[in-house]
Design a protein around this motif. Structure first.
Motif: not given
Length: 384
Positions: A138-148, A168-172, A176-181
């Motif tokens: 899940t931590d890397e999921a946060v970074k992945f979305v930010q990188d994209r 849990a990774v899919l959910d995260k 995160e995607a919704k946080k960034h719109g």
């Protein structure tokens, strides 16, 4: 005043239904007001006789993998003026296609989120994508979305198949995607993947299962969660007919029955899930599907699955534009982008009429259509 193209005596599919015969005006890069056709300057206007033809919004393929700038540009000659790329790597290729100027608009997710030891992870490794790009937790999921987001992607793509990411990774990734719109698109090629995608709440589920027909448990949740489907029936058909997938199915014990995919599309359509047209066009060499002409075959398959011809047309125009947030296209109305395709016949009655292409415009500029691509009997839609 910008140069005018006046298309007369043409039946018009405006993104919702068919009207006419009537007149449509192209003014510069936009669709103009019909009144501009009343007394045009003959030296500044091109008049096209649309008798026997139908005018459609430029088509949108909601799932492709484009090889290069030339292949991207070629899509428009088949009336496909917008494509949504679902995996583009390495980064140099993403940057080149993002900067490309041509008649086909390119949207992209760049690199999708994948699990290192999944089937996609192994395929990506063979294509030179190093394991450090995989998402392991899940931590890397946060970074992945930010990188994209930093790359400027249009949406976030994630592989939801199993074996693959933990739920849990899919959910995260969705959170995160919704946080960034950002909207999310999930690769869901079998029944369990649909279950996982629905649980995560992704916006778009792409592909259709061939192992088990989607049932009320899935489609009712898709409807209540306002999810969208891009079945890519062209790819599902190609896979079902492939000896490669026959071997994989034999090893995995998971069947690949194309009728299951068709029945799943029917179930989603009957439940009110919006269906969008996408092909999974690609250059893999195994399941190769050519972007551009393949979208017309996809429309045939959607009708075979139970959509009406008008519903199939909406799937590649107004609905695709709506759900991929393309507010300037997908319909024919004054002020919208003049992405248009003129075809012979009545595609609202016979969906194969979309293949009889007479003329194409992208942003108001006419796109070259070769004689091989034009329909038989060309001449009924002509310059006056």
């Amino acid at each position: 005043m910008a140069g005018l193209t006046i298309i007369k005596h043409v039946r018009v599919f405006d993104g919702e239904t068919i009207h006419g015969p009537k007149t449509v005006v192209i003014e510069g890069s936009r669709i103009g007001n019909d009144a501009l056709a009343d007394d045009p300057d003959p030296s500044a206007a091109v008049v096209v006789d649309g008798t026997g033809c139908a005018l459609l919004p430029g088509l949108i393929d909601c799932h492709v993998h484009i090889r290069d700038e030339a292949q991207l540009a070629a899509c428009a000659s088949y009336g496909v003026t917008t494509v949504c790329d679902m995996a583009c790597m390495p980064p140099e290729k993403y940057r080149k296609l993002r900067a490309a100027e041509g008649p086909t608009t390119w949207l992209s997710a760049s690199l999708p989120a994948y699990e290192e030891n999944s089937r996609h992870g192994k395929l990506f490794r063979l294509n030179g994508v190093t394991p450090d790009h995989a998402v392991h937790n899940t931590d890397e999921a946060v970074k992945f979305v930010q990188d994209r987001v930093d790359e400027g992607v249009d949406y976030i793509k994630v592989i939801a198949d199993f074996p693959g990411h933990e739920q849990a990774v899919l959910d995260k990734i969705q959170v995160e995607a919704k946080k960034h719109g950002k909207m999310t698109v999930a690769h869901t090629a079998h029944y369990v993947a649909f279950e996982r995608g629905v649980q995560a709440g992704f916006d778009v589920l792409t592909h259709a299962p061939m192992d088990k027909v989607l049932d009320d448990k899935i489609v009712d949740k898709m409807t209540s969660q306002k999810m969208v489907a891009v079945p890519t029936l062209s790819m599902m058909q190609r896979m079902a007919e492939s000896w490669v997938m026959w071997g994989i199915s034999w090893i995995s014990g998971r069947s690949s029955n194309f009728q299951v995919a068709l029945d799943s599309v029917a179930a989603m359509r009957n439940a009110g899930v919006p269906i969008l047209a996408g092909t999974d066009a690609n250059n893999s060499g195994i399941f190769t599907i050519v972007p551009g002409p393949s979208l017309h075959h996809e429309l045939e398959l959607l009708v075979r699955a139970g959509l009406t011809p008008l519903e199939a047309l909406r799937a590649a125009t107004s609905l695709a534009a709506e759900h991929f947030n393309l507010r300037d296209r997908g319909r024919i109305a004054p002020g919208l982008r003049a992405d248009l395709i003129l075809v012979e016949g009545n595609p609202d009655e016979d969906i194969t009429a979309t293949q009889r292409i007479s003329r194409v415009w992208s942003g108001g500029k006419e796109v070259s259509v070769s004689a091989a691509q034009r329909g038989a009997g060309l001449g009924s839609c002509s310059v006056m």
